[in-house]
Design a protein around this motif. Sequence first.
Motif, PDB file in Angstrom:
ATOM      1  N   ARG A  47      -8.575  -6.369  19.626  1.00 35.65           N
ATOM      2  CA  ARG A  47      -8.574  -7.357  18.539  1.00 35.65           C
ATOM      3  C   ARG A  47      -7.649  -6.949  17.400  1.00 35.65           C
ATOM      4  N   ASN A  48      -7.833  -5.749  16.893  1.00 35.26           N
ATOM      5  CA  ASN A  48      -7.191  -5.375  15.631  1.00 35.26           C
ATOM      6  C   ASN A  48      -5.741  -4.918  15.787  1.00 35.26           C
ATOM      7  N   TYR A  49      -5.404  -4.403  16.930  1.00 34.16           N
ATOM      8  CA  TYR A  49      -4.027  -3.948  17.114  1.00 34.16           C
ATOM      9  C   TYR A  49      -3.232  -4.940  17.978  1.00 34.16           C
ATOM     10  N   TYR A  50      -3.671  -5.083  19.228  1.00 32.40           N
ATOM     11  CA  TYR A  50      -2.833  -5.801  20.186  1.00 32.40           C
ATOM     12  C   TYR A  50      -2.819  -7.311  19.958  1.00 32.40           C
ATOM     13  N   HIS A  51      -3.996  -7.911  19.816  1.00 35.38           N
ATOM     14  CA  HIS A  51      -4.028  -9.371  19.675  1.00 35.38           C
ATOM     15  C   HIS A  51      -3.423  -9.841  18.362  1.00 35.38           C
ATOM     16  N   PHE A  52      -3.618  -9.078  17.300  1.00 37.52           N
ATOM     17  CA  PHE A  52      -2.974  -9.459  16.040  1.00 37.52           C
ATOM     18  C   PHE A  52      -1.459  -9.516  16.236  1.00 37.52           C
ATOM     19  N   ALA A  53      -0.893  -8.446  16.789  1.00 37.32           N
ATOM     20  CA  ALA A  53       0.570  -8.384  16.942  1.00 37.32           C
ATOM     21  C   ALA A  53       1.066  -9.512  17.848  1.00 37.32           C
TER      22      ALA A  53
ATOM     23  N   GLY B  40       2.567   5.179  24.247  1.00 37.76           N
ATOM     24  CA  GLY B  40       3.266   4.356  23.264  1.00 37.76           C
ATOM     25  C   GLY B  40       2.240   3.518  22.532  1.00 37.76           C
ATOM     26  N   VAL B  41       2.666   2.862  21.454  1.00 39.25           N
ATOM     27  CA  VAL B  41       1.700   2.048  20.696  1.00 39.25           C
ATOM     28  C   VAL B  41       1.165   0.906  21.538  1.00 39.25           C
ATOM     29  N   GLU B  42       0.121   0.274  21.027  1.00 42.42           N
ATOM     30  CA  GLU B  42      -0.620  -0.730  21.802  1.00 42.42           C
ATOM     31  C   GLU B  42       0.246  -1.910  22.234  1.00 42.42           C
ATOM     32  N   MET B  43       1.201  -2.316  21.384  1.00 40.77           N
ATOM     33  CA  MET B  43       2.124  -3.392  21.768  1.00 40.77           C
ATOM     34  C   MET B  43       3.344  -2.731  22.415  1.00 40.77           C
ATOM     35  N   HIS B  44       3.344  -2.649  23.743  1.00 42.49           N
ATOM     36  CA  HIS B  44       4.370  -1.857  24.413  1.00 42.49           C
ATOM     37  C   HIS B  44       5.600  -2.705  24.726  1.00 42.49           C
TER      38      HIS B  44
ATOM     39  N   ARG C  10       0.856  -1.190   0.000  1.00 41.33           N
ATOM     40  CA  ARG C  10       0.000   0.000   0.000  1.00 41.33           C
ATOM     41  C   ARG C  10       0.898   1.247   0.000  1.00 41.33           C
ATOM     42  N   PRO C  11       1.820   1.309  -0.956  1.00 38.27           N
ATOM     43  CA  PRO C  11       2.832   2.386  -0.922  1.00 38.27           C
ATOM     44  C   PRO C  11       2.222   3.769  -1.058  1.00 38.27           C
ATOM     45  N   GLU C  12       1.054   3.870  -1.720  1.00 39.68           N
ATOM     46  CA  GLU C  12       0.428   5.186  -1.914  1.00 39.68           C
ATOM     47  C   GLU C  12       0.013   5.799  -0.584  1.00 39.68           C
ATOM     48  N   ALA C  13      -0.108   4.978   0.463  1.00 39.61           N
ATOM     49  CA  ALA C  13      -0.456   5.482   1.801  1.00 39.61           C
ATOM     50  C   ALA C  13       0.684   5.200   2.783  1.00 39.61           C
ATOM     51  N   ALA C  14       1.921   5.103   2.256  1.00 40.69           N
ATOM     52  CA  ALA C  14       3.092   4.795   3.092  1.00 40.69           C
ATOM     53  C   ALA C  14       2.850   3.544   3.945  1.00 40.69           C
ATOM     54  N   ASN C  15       2.079   2.616   3.372  1.00 42.87           N
ATOM     55  CA  ASN C  15       1.778   1.342   4.054  1.00 42.87           C
ATOM     56  C   ASN C  15       1.127   1.540   5.418  1.00 42.87           C
ATOM     57  N   ALA C  16       0.297   2.582   5.508  1.00 49.74           N
ATOM     58  CA  ALA C  16      -0.481   2.777   6.737  1.00 49.74           C
ATOM     59  C   ALA C  16      -1.479   1.630   6.872  1.00 49.74           C
ATOM     60  N   GLN C  17      -1.761   1.306   8.123  1.00 50.07           N
ATOM     61  CA  GLN C  17      -2.551   0.102   8.410  1.00 50.07           C
ATOM     62  C   GLN C  17      -4.014   0.438   8.705  1.00 50.07           C
TER      63      GLN C  17
ATOM     64  N   LEU D 244       6.096  -0.399  14.124  1.00 57.80           N
ATOM     65  CA  LEU D 244       6.858  -1.260  15.040  1.00 57.80           C
ATOM     66  C   LEU D 244       6.089  -2.534  15.355  1.00 57.80           C
ATOM     67  N   MET D 245       4.763  -2.426  15.374  1.00 59.48           N
ATOM     68  CA  MET D 245       3.931  -3.594  15.706  1.00 59.48           C
ATOM     69  C   MET D 245       3.872  -4.607  14.569  1.00 59.48           C
ATOM     70  N   LEU D 246       4.416  -4.223  13.412  1.00 59.98           N
ATOM     71  CA  LEU D 246       4.561  -5.208  12.329  1.00 59.98           C
ATOM     72  C   LEU D 246       5.906  -5.926  12.423  1.00 59.98           C
ATOM     73  N   CYS D 247       6.972  -5.178  12.731  1.00 68.23           N
ATOM     74  CA  CYS D 247       8.302  -5.820  12.731  1.00 68.23           C
ATOM     75  C   CYS D 247       8.666  -6.434  14.086  1.00 68.23           C
TER      76      CYS D 247
END
Length: 270
Positions: free
Chosen positions: A94-100, A151-155, A21-28, A123-126
């Motif tokens: 569900r969508n942020y923390y549990h996925f990661a 900080g982001v959801e996955m701390h 999704r490069p047109e949106a800088a791979n925003a999630q 960061l929650m992807l890598c």
Amino acid sequence: MQLDHVDYDVEGQVGVITLNRPEAANAQSAKVLDELDWAWRQADEDTRVKVIVLKSVGKHFSAGHDMSATNDDDPTALDEPFLTPEGQYDWETRNYYHFAKSWRQVPKPSIAAVQGKCIAAGLMLCWPCDLIIAADNAQFSDPVLMMGICGVEMHAHTWEFGPRKAKELLFTGGSITAEEARELGMVNKVVPLDDLVPATMEMANRIARQDAFALRMAKKAVNHAVDVQGYTTAMDAIFDMHHLGHVRARVLTGGMPSIAGLGAMKDGQR
Ligand code: ZN
């Protein structure tokens, strides 16, 4: 699943998940996250796959969550789950923390290939990946304190950066380079940008030559050791602190889950 922003391919024994999704800088967006999770499940269940690679297309690895699109069908609206604190809590769980968290627990070794900016939820992807290979132009940051959250959801900051650097990056919203991230132990290897994908595939293929069950146990051993140190227990508790920040922002803004627009407010009022 209809994939619009994510590709899943198998190259030899490597399952390759590509955020495209490069047109949106791979925003999630919500759709991106669902597609990523679907691809992780495919790679996990695919008997041909021994190692998983996560990469993205374009200048930047990921600009973080797409705040304007929790629902891709109506990107201008503040979506239903975000209308209440408890709705947002459940949605982000569900969508942020549990996925990661669940991507980290996939038993097969995984490698993230990171280029350009990797901001906040980037960061929650890598971080859930076992190894991170970074292009020499990569930059990592989590500047969400400006939104009133810790900080982001996955701390995982404390483990990934070390406690002092974690505080500096959170307090200032600043970024670190790929080389700094390597010195901190967050990144395994820094390579020229043009070599990022070949170097990542080379590492993946090297790992894929090892015994699958032994790899699984080695991964489990290190994850277990980190968990014994409190990694997951701490993150579970900090997720709630994160939501205390969101709830406080609602009070200050009269409903919005972020204080990002209140930059002019005096410090004492915050
Ligand atoms: Zn949040």
